[in-house]
Design a protein around this motif. Structure first.
Motif, mmCIF file in Angstrom:
data_model
loop_
_atom_site.group_PDB
_atom_site.id
_atom_site.type_symbol
_atom_site.label_atom_id
_atom_site.label_comp_id
_atom_site.label_asym_id
_atom_site.label_seq_id
_atom_site.Cartn_x
_atom_site.Cartn_y
_atom_site.Cartn_z
ATOM 1 N N ILE A 39 31.691 42.359 46.291
ATOM 2 C CA ILE A 39 32.870 41.710 45.741
ATOM 3 C C ILE A 39 32.514 40.352 45.136
ATOM 4 O O ILE A 39 33.009 39.987 44.055
ATOM 5 N N GLN A 40 31.642 39.601 45.801
ATOM 6 C CA GLN A 40 31.237 38.298 45.279
ATOM 7 C C GLN A 40 30.499 38.442 43.960
ATOM 8 O O GLN A 40 30.713 37.663 43.016
ATOM 9 N N THR A 41 29.645 39.457 43.846
ATOM 10 C CA THR A 41 28.897 39.678 42.606
ATOM 11 C C THR A 41 29.835 40.052 41.469
ATOM 12 O O THR A 41 29.701 39.553 40.345
ATOM 13 N N ILE A 42 30.798 40.928 41.762
ATOM 14 C CA ILE A 42 31.768 41.315 40.730
ATOM 15 C C ILE A 42 32.572 40.084 40.304
ATOM 16 O O ILE A 42 32.840 39.884 39.112
ATOM 17 N N GLN A 43 32.965 39.260 41.270
ATOM 18 C CA GLN A 43 33.693 38.035 40.936
ATOM 19 C C GLN A 43 32.864 37.137 40.028
ATOM 20 O O GLN A 43 33.367 36.614 39.027
ATOM 21 N N ASP A 44 31.607 36.959 40.347
ATOM 22 C CA ASP A 44 30.739 36.092 39.540
ATOM 23 C C ASP A 44 30.622 36.605 38.110
ATOM 24 O O ASP A 44 30.682 35.830 37.154
ATOM 25 N N ILE A 45 30.466 37.921 37.979
ATOM 26 C CA ILE A 45 30.357 38.526 36.645
ATOM 27 C C ILE A 45 31.659 38.322 35.870
ATOM 28 O O ILE A 45 31.657 37.960 34.694
ATOM 29 N N GLY A 46 32.783 38.563 36.550
ATOM 30 C CA GLY A 46 34.084 38.403 35.904
ATOM 31 C C GLY A 46 34.364 36.968 35.502
ATOM 32 O O GLY A 46 34.894 36.707 34.415
#
Length: 286
Positions: A166-173
């Motif tokens: 979830i943190q990685t997806i947030q960073d990408i977004g």
């Protein structure tokens, strides 16, 4: 006064997706859907055989005639496009109709499950990337987010730790938000929560962080669920509802439709049994 959204998407005879989904969902939410078809298909492209009538050369007629009528839209919502030339037409449409009070929602339909759709080309990605950067809200699934941000899908999905994923997806977004859209809503994230319960979630991302909205994974993968979700978001935006409450309501609506569809063993390409649950989307004031 009834809110109006220009919906730029295809019309498929079978598949419960695209304009069929958008018109019914927006109508239930008290919003007028003004369809601008990008293509007319006998059935959505997941079926083994279908006929597609490309509407690229007809899109300008809609723009010019609506301009003569002096139309104004509260929102513009784009979905399936048959090629990069159609995105050029969309840019022209935006020049004509986008105003400071007109939101733009882009559902960047390009792939799923880590694989691009058959019509996908690098030129389409380039144009879709430009369009997404102009949007207020984009609603990609994980595959489409990876395509838009040049992220390796397999590496992303190899993260077994829920919090790390979830943190990685947030960073990408958030990195994409810095370049253009106010909000990125990543749809259809399948994961195991800390209690090892399998869930499906939608992650709302802006520059301040993210919020995850999830429900138990029902099973099955169906045509049109992304279209139904994006249509709910567009309707909520037109009615000035909060994104959080709209995502929550959309999730409840889709959960009921998925439960019904899995129970009845509906074929994937036919889409979900959503019609009987449209009443969940009707505003209490109507």
């Amino acid at each position: 006064m009834t809110k109006k959204i220009a919906v730029i998407n295809d019309l498929s005879g079978f598949g419960r997706c695209s304009l069929t989904a958008a018109i019914s969902v927006l109508s239930a939410m008290g919003v007028q859907a003004c369809p601008l078809p990008t293509a007319i298909l006998t059935a959505q492209t997941g079926y083994p055989s279908y006929y597609c009538d490309d509407y690229t050369d007809k899109m300008e007629y809609f723009r010019s005639e609506w301009e003569k009528m002096g139309q104004h839209f509260d929102g513009i919502y784009t979905g399936f496009v048959a090629g990069e030339a159609q995105i050029s037409q969309i840019f022209y449409f935006l020049e004509t109709f986008q105003r400071p009070d007109t939101f733009l929602l882009v559902d960047p339909v390009m792939g799923d499950d880590g694989k691009p759709y058959p019509f996908y080309t690098p030129a389409l990605l380039e144009q879709m990337h430009k369009l997404a950067l102009q949007a207020d809200i984009i609603t990609p699934n994980l595959t489409e987010l990876c395509l838009l941000t040049d992220t390796d899908y397999q590496s992303l999905m190899s993260k077994n730790n829920f919090s790390e994923l979830i943190q990685t997806i947030q960073d990408i977004g958030q990195e994409f938000c810095r370049k253009g859209p106010k909000y990125v809503i990543v749809t259809g994230i399948r994961f195991h929560d800390p209690d090892r319960i399998q869930k499906m979630g939608n992650l709302l991302i802006d520059l301040n962080g993210s919020s995850l909205f999830s429900f138990p994974y029902i099973g099955g993968s169906y045509s049109g669920t992304g279209d139904l979700f994006a249509s709910c978001i567009a309707g909520g935006c037109a009615q000035k509802n909060s994104l959080s409450s709209t995502i929550e309501k959309a999730g409840q609506f889709l959960e009921m439709a998925l439960i019904d569809s899995v129970k009845e063993q509906v074929p994937r390409n036919d889409g979900v049994n959503y019609e009987k649950y449209l009443s969940l989307l009707i505003p209490s004031s109507l």
